[in-house]
Design an enzyme around this catalytic site. Structure first.
Site, mmCIF file in Angstrom:
data_model
loop_
_atom_site.group_PDB
_atom_site.id
_atom_site.type_symbol
_atom_site.label_atom_id
_atom_site.label_comp_id
_atom_site.label_asym_id
_atom_site.label_seq_id
_atom_site.Cartn_x
_atom_site.Cartn_y
_atom_site.Cartn_z
ATOM 1 N N ASP A 127 33.475 40.263 48.753
ATOM 2 C CA ASP A 127 34.314 40.399 47.560
ATOM 3 C C ASP A 127 34.807 41.843 47.514
ATOM 4 O OD1 ASP A 127 35.201 39.385 44.767
ATOM 5 O OD2 ASP A 127 34.142 41.255 44.331
ATOM 6 N N GLU A 214 38.341 37.009 50.799
ATOM 7 C CA GLU A 214 39.272 36.578 49.748
ATOM 8 C C GLU A 214 40.692 36.526 50.299
ATOM 9 O OE1 GLU A 214 38.006 38.356 45.614
ATOM 10 O OE2 GLU A 214 37.798 39.876 47.159
ATOM 11 N N ASP A 314 30.142 40.978 40.710
ATOM 12 C CA ASP A 314 30.843 41.025 42.001
ATOM 13 C C ASP A 314 30.000 40.420 43.124
ATOM 14 O OD1 ASP A 314 33.265 42.325 41.140
ATOM 15 O OD2 ASP A 314 32.071 44.125 40.847
#
Length: 340
Positions: A127, A214, A314
């Site tokens: 992330d 991502e 996160d």
């Protein structure tokens, strides 16, 4: 090209392959424009900083031969491996000198092969962030040095930019001051690139089969806020752009796009799979009950408003990205649009 050469006799002093490559670059720029990207920028002698040779380049020790330019000395950072041939040579002008990059090829060397998805067992989720550069699903975090957004870097850039604006336009002193600004930007860029390579290697070298990243629309994230107008008077209202300007600067300084490219490059060399996942609601979804709510997250804290589950927001997002990648690999039924 023949018509251009007839109209400009000085084109004879430029290698034909360089001219052809520039025409191809122009064609690519217009194709991108017609596909929805911005209109091509005009290039003149001051901002046209690179050109490419396709044929005729030779290297002997610390000397390189460029067509129409002749032999010249250069610093050879590494020797060309035996069996490889030079396919193209790009010359770039940077603030501290000229750089040469070679594209070489050996058809006998097999291409890198990645592991099939069915053989992927262990995946690490990543992330991207600003406070920390990368949050990993195993609970570890990688620091973000913030090379251009520190107090010292911003102050130095502000001082050097002010010196440029105080010099007379077109003067030699203005060019010297602008060069110092360029050198500072280059120094920051070099530091960022070196850090990205270290981070990418640290992630890829783990005992894993795949990496879940991502699938970010970075240009969309950095787009300006929509203008807000008062209906009666037509005056501009606050739209949050002033606050978003700082966020955009931090995103640009983090360099997520460049880091992702480096991770993909090193992963291919090691035969590992890179899976890009839609990160939608990854930091707002409860990993225990699946409840999605914006109020679940408060900064770096995650507390589910439904069941009370709590963890680092996160790191939890990185675990969610990993789980979505595992669903895709195993062929499990995933939510529509959860994986790409």
């Amino acid at each position: 090209m023949p018509e251009l050469k007839a109209a400009r006799p000085w084109f004879a002093g430029i290698d034909s392959t360089v001219l052809q490559q520039n025409v191809k670059r122009l064609d690519t720029a217009y194709k991108n424009f017609f596909e929805g990207l911005r209109f091509p920028k005009f290039k003149n002698r001051s901002n046209f900083t690179s050109f490419t040779f396709v044929m005729g380049v030779k290297i002997q020790g610390n000397k390189i031969y460029l067509p129409k330019l002749g032999w010249m000395r250069f610093h050879s950072s590494r020797p060309i491996p035996i069996g490889f041939t030079i396919k193209a040579c790009t010359v770039r002008k940077r603030q501290n000198g000229w750089y040469v990059s070679l594209r070489i090829e050996d058809k006998s060397v097999p291409d890198y092969t990645t592991k099939p998805l069915k053989d992927v067992v262990k995946i690490v989720g990543c992330d991207m962030g600003i406070t920390k550069l990368v949050h990993l699903s195993d609970g570890s975090q990688i620091e973000n040095p913030k090379f251009s957004t520190t107090k010292k870097a911003k102050r130095t850039l502000r001082i050097r930019s002010r010196r440029v604006s105080r010099k007379a336009k077109g003067s030699k002193n203005r060019k010297k001051a602008a060069q110092k600004v360029g050198l500072l930007h280059q120094k920051i860029s070099n530091k960022r690139q070196a850090h990205h390579w270290k981070v990418a290697k640290k992630i890829v070298d783990r005992k894993i089969d795949g990496i879940a990243l991502e699938d970010l629309n970075i240009s969309g994230m950095m787009r300006r806020c929509r203008v807000k107008l008062e209906e009666k008077t037509g005056r501009f209202l606050k739209n949050g752009q002033a606050k978003k300007k700082g966020l955009n600067r931090s995103i640009s300084d983090a360099g997520w796009g460049e880091l992702i490219l480096k991770i993909e490059y090193l992963a291919v060399k090691q035969g590992k799979v890179v899976i890009k996942i839609n990160p939608k609601y990854s930091s707002q979804e409860c990993r225990k009950c699946g409840h999605i709510d914006k109020s679940n997250r408060d900064g770096e804290k995650f507390i589910c408003t439904e069941c009370g589950y709590h963890e680092h927001a996160d790191i939890g997002a990185a675990k969610t990205i990993r789980d979505r990648a595992l669903k895709l690999v195993r062929g499990d039924s995933a939510k529509p649009g959860a994986c790409t």
